[in-house]
Design an enzyme around this catalytic site. Structure first.
Site, PDB file in Angstrom:
ATOM      1  CB  CYS A  43       7.839   5.940  -1.309  1.00  0.00           C
ATOM      2  SG  CYS A  43       8.718   4.378  -1.213  1.00  0.00           S
ATOM      3  CB  CYS A  66      -2.693  -1.260   0.948  1.00  0.00           C
ATOM      4  SG  CYS A  66      -3.944  -2.260   1.690  1.00  0.00           S
ATOM      5  CB  CYS A 103       4.193   6.510   0.726  1.00  0.00           C
ATOM      6  SG  CYS A 103       3.805   5.738   2.298  1.00  0.00           S
ATOM      7  CD  GLU A 147      -3.181   5.063   9.351  1.00  0.00           C
ATOM      8  OE1 GLU A 147      -2.420   4.930   8.378  1.00  0.00           O
ATOM      9  OE2 GLU A 147      -3.841   6.070   9.555  1.00  0.00           O
ATOM     10  CB  CYS A 192      -3.899  -3.907   4.086  1.00  0.00           C
ATOM     11  SG  CYS A 192      -2.384  -3.013   3.767  1.00  0.00           S
ATOM     12  CB  CYS A 224       8.151   3.549   6.340  1.00  0.00           C
ATOM     13  SG  CYS A 224       9.016   2.690   5.008  1.00  0.00           S
TER      14      CYS A 224
END
Ligand code: SF4
Length: 342
Positions: A114, A331, A117, A90, A103, A110
């Site tokens: 976190c 973002c 997120c 994205e 962004c 990932c």
């Protein structure tokens, strides 16, 4: 087949020399790529023979636009883009008074985990190549017809976990024959990979650095960001302090406000104490609720009060403008299950 979008000018020069071609072809082709050419056929100042030879030995893989979500409020557009291997990423296009910003994502997925997120909930799929990171800009410039002059590497992925490709990407878009984007208009955001902060201070002195801090207390930070176990707050802030001393650049600390967790007076006092005297700025983000995380954001009024409190303690602080709030385009918080929502 080699994807020429992944190469620097020097690497393109080597490529053309290996093909028995003149070195200057490298700059010609590089410049075509960054003017948005998607095929060798579009490179009309190359001979037909060379264009044919190139299409047999190399490719110019481009991202495919799968979906676009447009904000009715502020011109923000969120893109779901398809990579050649079927993975998706994205990117978000934003309009500011000072120009257009994007962004970009640096990885598909990932592995930093976190909690707030959703982008990383499925883990890391793979690193993006330099060309795939740059192509987010080229694809969106082509779609909007607008020129992008500010770049934030704050989408999906931890940029410092894909360090070499990140650097190559930055160098390529900064090239005069590339997008000629000023290094000062580029910001890289990390969740706090300390050794890479040190390297970055040496490699990219003029690029802006943002660090996702979210709490100055190890226990609280660790409960939101597993990376804190490897690089606790004091170690992270020491690296940040050294970064500001070596580069002379102000560092931005991203601080997503989570209700009852990191927005209390004790937490903010601790933050102010630890950042005291540092060349920095705190960017407070009223957290977009991420359904899967069970975390809830403080509201904008509380965020403004915390900013004023930090300012009074000598720490510059602002509350992030909620661009694209109606399309959930913040973002670093791009959400899981976007396909359903688009
Ligand atoms: S916030 Fe950034 S570093 Fe953390 S999991 Fe999400 S994409 Fe990865």
């Amino acid at each position: 087949m080699i994807n020429l979008k992944d190469l620097t000018i020097n690497e393109l020069e080597d490529f053309f020399q290996q093909q028995g071609e003149k070195k200057f072809r490298a700059k010609q082709v590089f410049s075509w790529i960054y003017r948005g050419a998607r095929s060798f056929e579009e490179m009309t100042d190359l001979s037909k023979g060379l264009r044919q030879a190139l299409s047999q030995r190399a490719e110019l893989d481009s991202l495919r636009i799968l979906r676009v979500q447009k904000s009715g409020k502020d011109g923000t557009r969120k893109y779901l883009l398809g990579l050649a291997d079927g993975n998706t990423i994205e990117s978000v296009f934003m309009k500011y008074k000072y120009g257009n910003s994007i962004c970009v994502s640096s990885q598909a997925g990932c592995r930093m985990g976190c909690r707030f997120c959703a982008s990383g909930m499925d883990g890391l799929k793979r690193n993006l190549t330099p060309g795939e990171i740059a192509d987010q800009i080229l694809t969106i410039e082509r779609d909007t017809g607008e020129t992008i002059n500010h770049v934030v590497v704050m989408g999906t992925g931890e940029p410092f976990d894909n360090y070499d490709n990140l650097l190559k990407f930055i160098r390529n878009i900064h090239e005069k024959e590339g997008l000629n984007i000023s290094l000062r208009n580029i910001t890289v955001s990390t969740c706090g990979l300390v050794p890479k902060i040190r390297e970055f201070a040496e490699d990219m002195k003029q690029v802006n650095l943002a660090v996702s801090l979210h709490s100055a207390d190890d226990g609280t930070r660790q409960s939101m960001m597993p990376i804190n176990k490897s690089y606790p707050v004091d170690q992270l802030l020491a690296a940040c302090r050294r970064y500001t001393e070596e580069t002379g650049r102000r560092i931005t600390f991203e601080y997503a406000l989570v209700k009852g967790k990191n927005d209390t007076k004790e937490q903010i006092d601790l933050l102010a104490g630890k950042l005291k005297g540092m060349l920095c700025h705190v960017n407070l983000i009223p957290l977009n609720e991420v359904r899967e995380s069970g975390l809830y954001g403080s509201n904008r009024k509380q965020a403004l009060e915390i900013a004023a409190y930090l300012e009074a303690r000598g720490i510059p602080a602002t509350v992030r403008r909620e661009l694209g709030a109606d399309i959930d385009a913040a973002c670093g918080q791009l959400r899981l299950g976007e396909l359903e929502k688009f």
